[in-house]
Structures are given as C-alpha cells and as structure tokens.
Enzyme design. Structure first.
Site, PDB file in Angstrom:
ATOM      1  N   ARG A  79       7.233   0.138   1.692  1.00  0.00           N
ATOM      2  CA  ARG A  79       7.140  -0.990   2.612  1.00  0.00           C
ATOM      3  C   ARG A  79       5.951  -1.866   2.266  1.00  0.00           C
ATOM      4  NH1 ARG A  79       5.671   3.800   4.303  1.00  0.00           N
ATOM      5  NH2 ARG A  79       4.185   4.191   5.985  1.00  0.00           N
TER       6      ARG A  79
ATOM      7  N   ARG B  83       0.822  -1.199   0.000  1.00  0.00           N
ATOM      8  CA  ARG B  83       0.000   0.000   0.000  1.00  0.00           C
ATOM      9  C   ARG B  83       0.860   1.255   0.000  1.00  0.00           C
ATOM     10  NH1 ARG B  83      -3.978  -0.674   4.237  1.00  0.00           N
ATOM     11  NH2 ARG B  83      -5.164  -1.465   2.470  1.00  0.00           N
ATOM     12  N   TYR B  84       1.916   1.239   0.777  1.00  0.00           N
ATOM     13  CA  TYR B  84       2.776   2.414   0.907  1.00  0.00           C
ATOM     14  C   TYR B  84       3.945   2.310  -0.070  1.00  0.00           C
ATOM     15  CZ  TYR B  84       0.296   3.120   5.322  1.00  0.00           C
ATOM     16  OH  TYR B  84      -0.662   3.329   6.278  1.00  0.00           O
TER      17      TYR B  84
ATOM     18  N   ARG C 292      -8.501  -9.058  10.578  1.00  0.00           N
ATOM     19  CA  ARG C 292      -8.404  -9.975   9.425  1.00  0.00           C
ATOM     20  C   ARG C 292      -9.203 -11.243   9.644  1.00  0.00           C
ATOM     21  NH1 ARG C 292      -2.774  -8.606   9.371  1.00  0.00           N
ATOM     22  NH2 ARG C 292      -2.799  -6.600   8.313  1.00  0.00           N
TER      23      ARG C 292
ATOM     24  N   CYS D 255      -8.229 -12.975  18.814  1.00  0.00           N
ATOM     25  CA  CYS D 255      -8.862 -11.781  19.379  1.00  0.00           C
ATOM     26  C   CYS D 255     -10.229 -11.616  18.723  1.00  0.00           C
ATOM     27  CB  CYS D 255      -8.033 -10.534  19.079  1.00  0.00           C
ATOM     28  SG  CYS D 255      -6.268 -10.698  19.398  1.00  0.00           S
TER      29      CYS D 255
ATOM     30  N   ASP E 255      -7.246   3.514  10.753  1.00  0.00           N
ATOM     31  CA  ASP E 255      -6.855   2.859   9.504  1.00  0.00           C
ATOM     32  C   ASP E 255      -8.013   3.103   8.542  1.00  0.00           C
ATOM     33  OD1 ASP E 255      -5.133   1.491   7.819  1.00  0.00           O
ATOM     34  OD2 ASP E 255      -4.734  -0.092   9.285  1.00  0.00           O
TER      35      ASP E 255
ATOM     36  N   LYS F  87      -3.003   4.216   7.432  1.00  0.00           N
ATOM     37  CA  LYS F  87      -3.180   4.754   8.774  1.00  0.00           C
ATOM     38  C   LYS F  87      -3.157   6.279   8.775  1.00  0.00           C
ATOM     39  CE  LYS F  87      -0.837   0.699  10.516  1.00  0.00           C
ATOM     40  NZ  LYS F  87      -0.387   0.172   9.207  1.00  0.00           N
TER      41      LYS F  87
ATOM     42  N   CYS G  68      -2.902 -18.080  14.664  1.00  0.00           N
ATOM     43  CA  CYS G  68      -2.437 -17.278  15.800  1.00  0.00           C
ATOM     44  C   CYS G  68      -2.345 -18.194  17.024  1.00  0.00           C
ATOM     45  CB  CYS G  68      -3.427 -16.154  16.104  1.00  0.00           C
ATOM     46  SG  CYS G  68      -3.382 -14.830  14.878  1.00  0.00           S
TER      47      CYS G  68
ATOM     48  N   ASP H 214     -11.348  -1.231  13.794  1.00  0.00           N
ATOM     49  CA  ASP H 214     -11.753  -1.308  12.388  1.00  0.00           C
ATOM     50  C   ASP H 214     -13.226  -1.699  12.247  1.00  0.00           C
ATOM     51  OD1 ASP H 214      -9.293  -0.523  11.346  1.00  0.00           O
ATOM     52  OD2 ASP H 214      -8.506  -2.573  11.430  1.00  0.00           O
TER      53      ASP H 214
ATOM     54  N   CYS I 277     -10.601  -9.161  15.681  1.00  0.00           N
ATOM     55  CA  CYS I 277      -9.560  -9.316  14.653  1.00  0.00           C
ATOM     56  C   CYS I 277      -9.895  -8.565  13.361  1.00  0.00           C
ATOM     57  CB  CYS I 277      -9.376 -10.788  14.329  1.00  0.00           C
ATOM     58  SG  CYS I 277      -8.136 -11.075  13.036  1.00  0.00           S
TER      59      CYS I 277
HETATM   60  C1  LIG Z   1       0.430  -0.746   9.011  1.00  0.00           C
HETATM   61  C2  LIG Z   1       0.873  -1.112   7.673  1.00  0.00           C
HETATM   62  C3  LIG Z   1       2.207  -0.933   7.277  1.00  0.00           C
HETATM   63  C4  LIG Z   1       3.237  -0.332   8.187  1.00  0.00           C
HETATM   64  O1  LIG Z   1       2.930   0.984   8.484  1.00  0.00           O
HETATM   65  P1  LIG Z   1       3.900   1.847   9.419  1.00  0.00           P
HETATM   66  O2  LIG Z   1       3.179   3.127   9.613  1.00  0.00           O
HETATM   67  O3  LIG Z   1       5.169   1.983   8.630  1.00  0.00           O
HETATM   68  O4  LIG Z   1       4.118   1.085  10.677  1.00  0.00           O
HETATM   69  C5  LIG Z   1       2.549  -1.285   6.003  1.00  0.00           C
HETATM   70  N1  LIG Z   1       1.630  -1.790   5.139  1.00  0.00           N
HETATM   71  C6  LIG Z   1       0.358  -1.958   5.487  1.00  0.00           C
HETATM   72  C7  LIG Z   1      -0.598  -2.484   4.483  1.00  0.00           C
HETATM   73  C8  LIG Z   1      -0.076  -1.632   6.758  1.00  0.00           C
HETATM   74  O5  LIG Z   1      -1.355  -1.815   7.113  1.00  0.00           O
END
Ligand SMILES: *Cc1c(COP(=O)(O)O)cnc(C)c1O
Length: 443
Positions: free
Chosen positions: A120, A116-117, A138, A133, A334, A341, A129, A297, A136
């Site tokens: 990362r 998404r980002y 997911r 929880c 989120d 986020k 798990c 969520d 959850c």
């Molecule tokens: C939370 C998350 C991350 C990591 O986010 P950070 O703000 O860097 O901790 C990366 N990818 C996805 C899809 C996430 O939900």
C-alpha cells in the site's frame, strides 16, 4: 433523520448568518478565521493565544466558522480550542524533535508518494486543509498555498503506481483530499481506478469534521463511482460530534463508504479514559468505527500535546472488555525514523508452558488454555495461497523468520563487531574509529 441528541452550539455571533451561507462549504472556506481581530469577535483570547496568532513564523492558522462555533467561549481549556488556536510557545524544541519524524521524505520514490509498506502507498495529493491542527504531523509541508503538488508530480505519482503492481491499496491524504477542486479529485480517482492492480482506495480526511457541509449529495454521488472506497475521518473529542457531522457520516455511509476514525492522543484534550470512552461510543452511534489512536509524533509544535505512551496503554486497558469491540481503536506509535505504525497495548498473555498458556482478562480473571496435542500442521506445499505468495526482499519481517526464510535479522554493524580478528581489535582500540550512531546514519 433521527435526532441523535447532539446539541449544536453555534455561537450567537453567527446567528445572523443566513442558513444558505452557513451551510455552503465555499462560504465556510472563504470566511475562515486566522487573526487576533477575527477571533476577538467571538472569544476572549489569552495573552499567549494573542501572541501566537500574531507570529508570522508559526504553522498556518485557518479555521472554519463552523469548527470555531463548537468552542465553548467560556472555557479557556476547551478541547477544540486547543487543537486549532496557536499558543505563543508552541514551537518549543524538545528532546527527540524532528521535522520529518516519520522519515516520509526518505520513503518517497517520487515526491508526495510514500511507499513504506509492501502492498500500500500513501499519496499526498494536496498541502491544503479545511482548517489546521496545531499538532500536524506534516507541518513541514502542509499549509503553504505556494507549496502544492504540480501536474508533473501528480503524473509521476500515477506512473509509479502503474509500474508497481504490488500496490493494491492507495491512501489519499495530504493535506486533505476533500479540499481539492471537485473536478481534480474526480480526475485523480478516475486515473487511479484505471490501474487494474489497485483494489481499494482510501481517503484520509478531516473535512467532514471541520466542515460537514462539504459532504453534499453531489460529492457522495461522485465518490460512489469509485468503489471499493473507504474513508477515515479524524475526531479527537466528543464535542466534535454534532448533528451536522452525524448527517454527513450518514450520507457517506449510505453512499456505501465504510467509515473509520483516526484520533491523536493529545494532552489536555483527550488524555482520559472516560473522554475516550464517550468518544468511541459517540462514533459508533454515527456508524464510524474507531480505527487508530495515535501516539503524538515528535514534530515541532506538538511538544505540549505529548503524553507518555503509557497513557495510551491505560486507555486501551479501560476500553477492551469494558465496551464493544467495534468501539476499540488500535493504539499505535508511528515509529520515529520511519518504521511505520507499531501497535502497543496491555499484555494479556501471562505465561506459557509446552501445553498451556495462561491469560488474564480485563477483570483480572486468570485462566489457563490447554493447547491441542494433536495439531496437524498446515500443509504449506499443497496450499495454493502459500505457494503463490510474493514478498519484496527485506519486507518479510518477523513473519518471514517464522516461515523459516532466514534465521535472523541482523542489526547494523553486527557482522563487523563480531569479526574479532586481531586487526579488528586494533582498529577498535583507536578512538577515531568510533562514530556515534543513530537513526539517519547512512552506514
Ligand atoms: C498509515 C500509513 C499507511 C496505512 O497503514 P494502515 O495500517 O494500512 O492503515 C500506509 N502508508 C503509510 C506511509 C502510512 O503512514
């Protein structure tokens, strides 16, 4: 190790379990509790809990004896109990509820990998798990022992990471990566470490909380081969912080793994400034840095745990300034529909003019900060960092606007709406041309 003063509340029922068994994580996993009969040995179940435990269509129940032993059997509102024991009516639909509220499936270029980002990616390495929880995020994929990722899917995830050099941070989650067979986890970490552009690897896990005995010396030795490695655990309430968890965190810290905590804001569990303050204080005592506090969520099962977002803002108001900066998590929502986020918090900037900004502190003290009148702007042309930056199209965001790459971000249908020719007007008069819009519409 020093006695940190946490009382372990192992229920009397477990007193006759030999210590070697109790402190063996495999024993904990194979003795998880999941039925009315299991829990009735230990707790007085409510009618709603009994019915919840008897329903076969609810999200999976399985709880380690260790975690169950932290429940106070005399407190029907025990904060640990509420996180893991189902209620009959937990799946009440609510406005806004979605199975995949974060649109992770849409953001997955290959199954189980959420990219998404820009830099990362989140790798879902298992659906299992140590315990489950109720809220959850997911629950659509987690828990089903049949629904786990295949070798071919693993390989496809690794191949995607290899051919995507902008990814410098890989976050292993699931499910819980520490429930993988140790040899599989080691193989996975080895393969990730062979990819030169992956700088850091993170583990998101609740295993140290559900089953601190999993954090063995062997595990720490194995993990420490893969530095830089970071870990986020998941503690929601001070009652989860025991001597056993403190020992597990101490081992992980000594293995060089920086520890963070992600908690979820849950009605009836931790929706209180004073509980949160105790939680973050107890976390920093065991060298765990509060990282995120999540707004709940919009997923099935989480309805009765939701608080207004304003509760989270109130909690941050009660922490910032009142306690160590190290102890304060970032409160995030989120984004439903998959925006990632979004941090939310109190506003400290009260006003501004062309030479001053007005700020308030946590006490309500209001101050004016005089801006410099001789600021020499950063020299972008001669900055090697500015010159070598790379950004994928469409992800430069609001920061891209500030850098002057474009003049705006245009909402869906904006251009059509503003092309107000006669033809356009005529079409808009025709009711059949109007379509409801919302998240998930494809146009
Ligand atoms: C939370 C998350 C991350 C990591 O986010 P950070 O703000 O860097 O901790 C990366 N990818 C996805 C899809 C996430 O939900």
């Amino acid at each position: 190790m020093k006695d940190l003063g946490f009382a372990s509340k192992i229920a009397a029922q477990y007193n006759d379990v030999p210590k070697e068994k109790w402190s063996d994580w495999r024993w904990q996993l194979s003795h998880r509790l999941n039925s009315v009969e299991d829990f009735e040995q230990i707790l007085q179940l409510s009618e709603s809990e009994k019915k919840g435990l008897s329903k076969s269509d609810l999200f999976r129940v399985d709880i380690t004896p260790y975690f169950v032993s932290l429940i106070d059997p005399n407190d029907p509102d025990d904060p640990i109990r509420k996180q893991v024991i189902p209620l009959e009516g937990e799946i009440v639909p609510f406005t806004g509820m979605m199975d995949d509220s974060l649109a992770e499936d849409r953001d997955s270029p290959v199954p189980g990998l959420v990219h998404r980002y820009p830099d990362r990616a989140l790798m879902l390495v298992t659906t299992q798990c140590a315990s489950y929880c109720r809220y959850c995020t997911r629950s659509r994929i987690v828990g089903d022992p049949m629904e786990t990722f295949s070798k071919a899917e693993f390989n496809a995830q690794i191949e995607y990471l290899k051919r995507t050099p902008q990814i410098r941070d890989v976050l292993l989650s699931g499910g819980d990566p520490l429930t993988l067979k140790p040899s599989i986890l080691e193989e996975l970490l080895t393969r990730l470490r062979e990819i030169p552009h992956i700088e850091i690897i993170r583990l998101g896990t609740r295993t140290p909380v559900f089953m601190p005995m999993r954090v063995t010396d062997e595990l720490c030795d194995m993990l420490s081969q893969f530095h830089p490695l970071w870990m986020n655990i998941h503690v929601n309430h001070p009652n989860e912080i025991t001597t056993e968890l403190a020992e597990a965190c101490d081992k992980l810290s000594r293995a060089g793994i920086p520890l963070g905590n992600q908690s979820v804001l849950l009605a009836g569990v931790n929706d209180c400034v004073h509980i949160q303050r105790k939680l973050v204080h107890d976390l920093v005592k065991i060298r765990v840095r509060p990282y995120y506090l999540y707004q709940c969520d919009l997923v099935p099962g989480a309805g009765h745990f939701r608080t207004p977002v304003s509760k989270g803002i109130e909690i941050i108001e009660g922490l910032r300034g009142h306690t160590s900066g190290y102890a304060i998590p970032t409160f995030v929502v989120d984004a439903p529909g998959g925006g990632g986020k979004i941090p939310v918090g109190p506003t400290y900037l009260i006003s501004q003019s062309d030479h001053k900004i007005v700020l308030r502190n946590y006490e309500g003290y209001i101050t004016a900060y005089e801006e410099p009148d001789t600021y020499q702007k950063h020299d972008v042309k001669n900055c090697q960092y500015c010159q070598s930056k790379r950004q994928e199209l469409g992800q430069s965001g609001i920061h891209g606007l500030l850098e002057g790459e474009s003049f705006g971000i245009i909402p869906q249908h904006f251009l059509e709406t503003h092309s107000r020719s006669e033809e356009q007007h005529r079409l808009r008069g025709d009711a059949s041309k109007w379509k409801p819009l919302g998240i998930g519409s494809e146009e």
